[in-house]
Design a protein around this motif. Structure first.
Motif, mmCIF file in Angstrom:
data_model
loop_
_atom_site.group_PDB
_atom_site.id
_atom_site.type_symbol
_atom_site.label_atom_id
_atom_site.label_comp_id
_atom_site.label_asym_id
_atom_site.label_seq_id
_atom_site.Cartn_x
_atom_site.Cartn_y
_atom_site.Cartn_z
ATOM 1 N N TRP A 234 -67.603 37.981 38.082
ATOM 2 C CA TRP A 234 -68.730 37.704 38.974
ATOM 3 C C TRP A 234 -69.812 38.772 38.937
ATOM 4 C CZ3 TRP A 234 -69.727 33.059 40.430
ATOM 5 C CH2 TRP A 234 -68.687 32.135 40.570
ATOM 6 N N MET A 235 -69.413 40.047 38.806
ATOM 7 C CA MET A 235 -70.438 41.098 38.741
ATOM 8 C C MET A 235 -71.253 40.958 37.460
ATOM 9 S SD MET A 235 -71.400 43.347 40.845
ATOM 10 C CE MET A 235 -73.148 43.599 40.565
ATOM 11 N N LYS A 236 -70.576 40.570 36.387
ATOM 12 C CA LYS A 236 -71.285 40.349 35.121
ATOM 13 C C LYS A 236 -72.254 39.168 35.256
ATOM 14 C CE LYS A 236 -68.683 40.701 31.493
ATOM 15 N NZ LYS A 236 -67.735 40.325 30.397
ATOM 16 N N ILE A 237 -71.831 38.128 35.966
ATOM 17 C CA ILE A 237 -72.701 36.966 36.197
ATOM 18 C C ILE A 237 -73.929 37.367 37.008
ATOM 19 C CG2 ILE A 237 -72.843 34.760 37.421
ATOM 20 C CD1 ILE A 237 -69.941 34.243 36.555
ATOM 21 N N VAL A 238 -73.725 38.229 38.025
ATOM 22 C CA VAL A 238 -74.857 38.705 38.836
ATOM 23 C C VAL A 238 -75.858 39.464 37.973
ATOM 24 C CG1 VAL A 238 -75.520 40.292 40.693
ATOM 25 C CG2 VAL A 238 -73.574 38.753 41.006
ATOM 26 N N TYR A 239 -75.354 40.369 37.137
ATOM 27 C CA TYR A 239 -76.250 41.127 36.259
ATOM 28 C C TYR A 239 -76.964 40.211 35.266
ATOM 29 C CZ TYR A 239 -74.606 45.750 37.762
ATOM 30 O OH TYR A 239 -74.329 46.889 38.492
ATOM 31 N N ALA A 244 -82.223 37.657 33.613
ATOM 32 C CA ALA A 244 -83.036 36.498 33.215
ATOM 33 C C ALA A 244 -84.326 36.360 34.003
ATOM 34 C CB ALA A 244 -82.212 35.221 33.373
ATOM 35 N N VAL A 245 -84.505 37.119 35.084
ATOM 36 C CA VAL A 245 -85.578 36.860 36.053
ATOM 37 C C VAL A 245 -86.971 36.852 35.436
ATOM 38 C CG1 VAL A 245 -86.808 37.863 38.042
ATOM 39 C CG2 VAL A 245 -84.342 37.513 38.142
ATOM 40 N N ILE A 246 -87.357 37.915 34.746
ATOM 41 C CA ILE A 246 -88.737 37.979 34.266
ATOM 42 C C ILE A 246 -88.988 36.920 33.197
ATOM 43 C CG2 ILE A 246 -88.329 39.705 32.463
ATOM 44 C CD1 ILE A 246 -91.425 39.337 34.785
ATOM 45 N N GLY A 299 -81.449 45.912 18.050
ATOM 46 C CA GLY A 299 -80.515 46.017 19.179
ATOM 47 C C GLY A 299 -81.055 45.273 20.384
ATOM 48 N N GLU A 300 -80.281 44.295 20.856
ATOM 49 C CA GLU A 300 -80.772 43.433 21.939
ATOM 50 C C GLU A 300 -81.085 44.203 23.214
ATOM 51 O OE1 GLU A 300 -78.194 42.693 20.035
ATOM 52 O OE2 GLU A 300 -78.175 40.558 19.481
ATOM 53 N N THR A 301 -80.199 45.146 23.586
ATOM 54 C CA THR A 301 -80.408 45.889 24.832
ATOM 55 C C THR A 301 -81.698 46.692 24.778
ATOM 56 O OG1 THR A 301 -78.014 46.053 25.203
ATOM 57 C CG2 THR A 301 -79.427 47.590 26.404
ATOM 58 N N ARG A 302 -81.882 47.425 23.692
ATOM 59 C CA ARG A 302 -83.092 48.243 23.538
ATOM 60 C C ARG A 302 -84.349 47.377 23.559
ATOM 61 N NH1 ARG A 302 -83.199 51.691 18.176
ATOM 62 N NH2 ARG A 302 -81.299 52.456 19.180
ATOM 63 N N SER A 409 -85.237 42.491 36.232
ATOM 64 C CA SER A 409 -84.654 42.244 34.909
ATOM 65 C C SER A 409 -84.168 43.524 34.251
ATOM 66 C CB SER A 409 -85.674 41.541 34.003
ATOM 67 O OG SER A 409 -85.765 40.176 34.325
ATOM 68 N N ILE A 410 -84.887 44.612 34.428
ATOM 69 C CA ILE A 410 -84.452 45.897 33.870
ATOM 70 C C ILE A 410 -83.097 46.288 34.446
ATOM 71 C CG2 ILE A 410 -84.947 48.372 33.846
ATOM 72 C CD1 ILE A 410 -87.924 47.631 33.653
ATOM 73 N N VAL A 411 -82.948 46.148 35.758
ATOM 74 C CA VAL A 411 -81.670 46.461 36.404
ATOM 75 C C VAL A 411 -80.558 45.569 35.851
ATOM 76 C CG1 VAL A 411 -80.415 46.426 38.601
ATOM 77 C CG2 VAL A 411 -82.751 47.320 38.509
ATOM 78 N N GLY A 412 -80.864 44.269 35.676
ATOM 79 C CA GLY A 412 -79.868 43.339 35.161
ATOM 80 C C GLY A 412 -79.431 43.663 33.750
ATOM 81 N N VAL A 413 -80.369 43.974 32.873
ATOM 82 C CA VAL A 413 -80.038 44.294 31.477
ATOM 83 C C VAL A 413 -79.184 45.559 31.407
ATOM 84 C CG1 VAL A 413 -80.993 45.025 29.258
ATOM 85 C CG2 VAL A 413 -82.050 43.130 30.505
ATOM 86 N N ILE A 414 -79.562 46.588 32.171
ATOM 87 C CA ILE A 414 -78.795 47.839 32.169
ATOM 88 C C ILE A 414 -77.372 47.592 32.688
ATOM 89 C CG2 ILE A 414 -78.604 50.127 33.228
ATOM 90 C CD1 ILE A 414 -81.669 50.273 33.170
#
Length: 424
Positions: A234-239, A244-246, A299-302, A409-414
């Motif tokens: 669930w925490m992974k789903i929240v992140y 996805a927000v932006i 790199g997807e995260t970067r 979105s930055i918070v979610g990706v991190i």
């Protein structure tokens, strides 16, 4: 099981065509919310109240999406991706054509907005199951190392659908404002219903994904997805939803709210802002595959963090350029912002899908994406309208609102990246 390069390309193309038509139907409603639905279904003396009611029906469809995403996700993990995708496009087509045939408030009174909301909810339900299945249909057929790029073809349906929607509205608007408000606004909805029928036939020709078939054939695997199987996820789903927000709310800010804001508060001609959006969306369509290809290699995260950070700062010059009333400067500001959004959007789908195991993947990404869309994206045009009305003549609060969407979105990706690294 045929999973060669040729079939993978056909699966990606099918996902692109299907989501293009699905997003066309959805964007037609979004554009109509900004241009005409308030006048036809919520007539009143105050245009701001009419706009709020119209955007409220847009939000109503988003309210249905988390539950629909959960149900369709569970069914998609049990029955397969293909079967759900044929159901969702059929429902969208019927609802879209229904809006085009629906009498206005002047004809049937209060039943007009009531039925409009009902049809809008059906649209929301169908989209709730559509996105996750389309992403997985493309990515699960692709070879390792190209899954993010393949998933981006489902995301590419967004600009393609938007271009189709803009073209049909431009044609409908060519008859003049009076005729447009009277009946030509219905043409894009009726056309969308017919296109959806063709999409339904196309999707019936798809093969199921190899990853789903392998999961279904594994008799020792745990039962297919249910909410109980999401324990520990669930925490992974929240992140993932935050990430996805932006990529979702940002588009509804740019393609829906901004259209209404530019004509109402900046007094920009409707034709000018539609032309600027058309240019920006065409550039999005061209650049989005390149962004997905680049993101997979650097790199997807970067890549996602770079694009989301750009979105924090871009709305400020965009609003300044909007105030020049120059078509080319307006197009420049909108295009650069939308291209940053689209680059993020191209990569985030595959990034989210890779975070979850196949047995729960459809359910997990659908809950994450659709809940995010419901809580934030669906209300973005409504919130923007309220901000614009409260701070009339001031663009800075709107730019700050857009920046906050990017920060989420930055918070979610991190957060998602840290959970992936930790092996959760």
């Amino acid at each position: 099981m045929n999973n060669g390069p040729g079939h993978a390309r056909r699966a990606a193309l099918s996902a692109f065509v299907g989501t293009s038509l699905e997003f066309y139907d959805y964007y037609v409603y979004a554009l109509a919310s900004a241009l005409v639905l308030g006048h036809v279904f919520f007539p009143g003396e105050k245009t701001t109240v009419s706009d709020i009611a119209s955007f409220g029906t847009l939000a109503a469809g988003f309210v249905a999406r988390p539950l629909a995403g959960t149900i369709f996700g569970i069914l998609g993990d049990r029955w397969g991706r293909k079967r759900i995708l044929t159901l969702t496009v059929a429902a969208m087509g019927m609802a879209t054509m229904g809006v085009g045939l629906l009498p206005g408030y002047a004809s049937i009174g209060i039943w007009a907005p009531v039925l409009l909301v009902a049809l809008r909810i059906v649209q929301g339900i169908s989209v709730g199951g559509e996105w996750g299945g389309a992403v997985l249909m493309a990515s699960e057929h692709a070879a390792a190392g190209s899954k993010t790029f393949a998933a981006s073809f489902a995301q590419l349906g967004s600009p393609a659908g938007m271009l189709l929607a803009l073209l049909t509205f431009r044609m409908a608007n060519a008859f003049g404002l009076e005729t447009f408000l009277a009946w030509t606004w219905r043409i894009p909805f009726l056309l969308g219903g017919g296109i959806a029928l063709g999409c339904y036939m196309l999707r019936r020709q798809l093969q199921e994904t190899p990853e789903f078939l392998a999961q279904a054939a594994n008799v020792e695997a745990p039962p297919p997805s249910s909410l109980r199987n999401l324990s520990g996820e669930w925490m992974k789903i929240v992140y993932a939803g935050a990430a996805a927000v932006i990529g979702t709310a940002g588009f509804f800010f740019m393609n829906t709210f901004l259209l209404s804001y530019a004509t109402r508060y900046e007094h920009i001609d409707r034709e000018t802002i539609l032309n600027a959006l058309f240019i920006a969306t065409f550039l999005q369509l061209v650049s989005q595959p390149l962004a997905a290809w680049t993101g997979e290699r650097v790199g997807e995260t970067r890549f996602l963090l770079a694009m989301a950070t750009a979105c924090v700062f871009l709305p400020y010059p965009m609003f300044l350029l909007l105030r020049t009333h120059d078509i080319w400067l307006i197009s420049l500001g909108i295009s650069v912002t939308i291209m940053a959004l689209s680059a993020f959007y191209a990569v985030v789908a595959g990034y989210m899908a890779a975070a979850f195991r196949p047995a729960i993947r459809y359910t997990a990404i659908s809950i994450a994406y659709q809940t995010s869309s419901s809580l934030i994206s669906g209300f973005t045009p409504l919130i923007g309208t309220l901000i614009a009305a409260h701070y009339a003549g001031q663009w800075l609060p709107l730019a700050v609102f857009f920046s906050l969407l990017a920060v989420i979105s930055i918070v979610g990706v991190i957060g998602l990246a840290r959970m992936k690294t930790a092996g959760h």
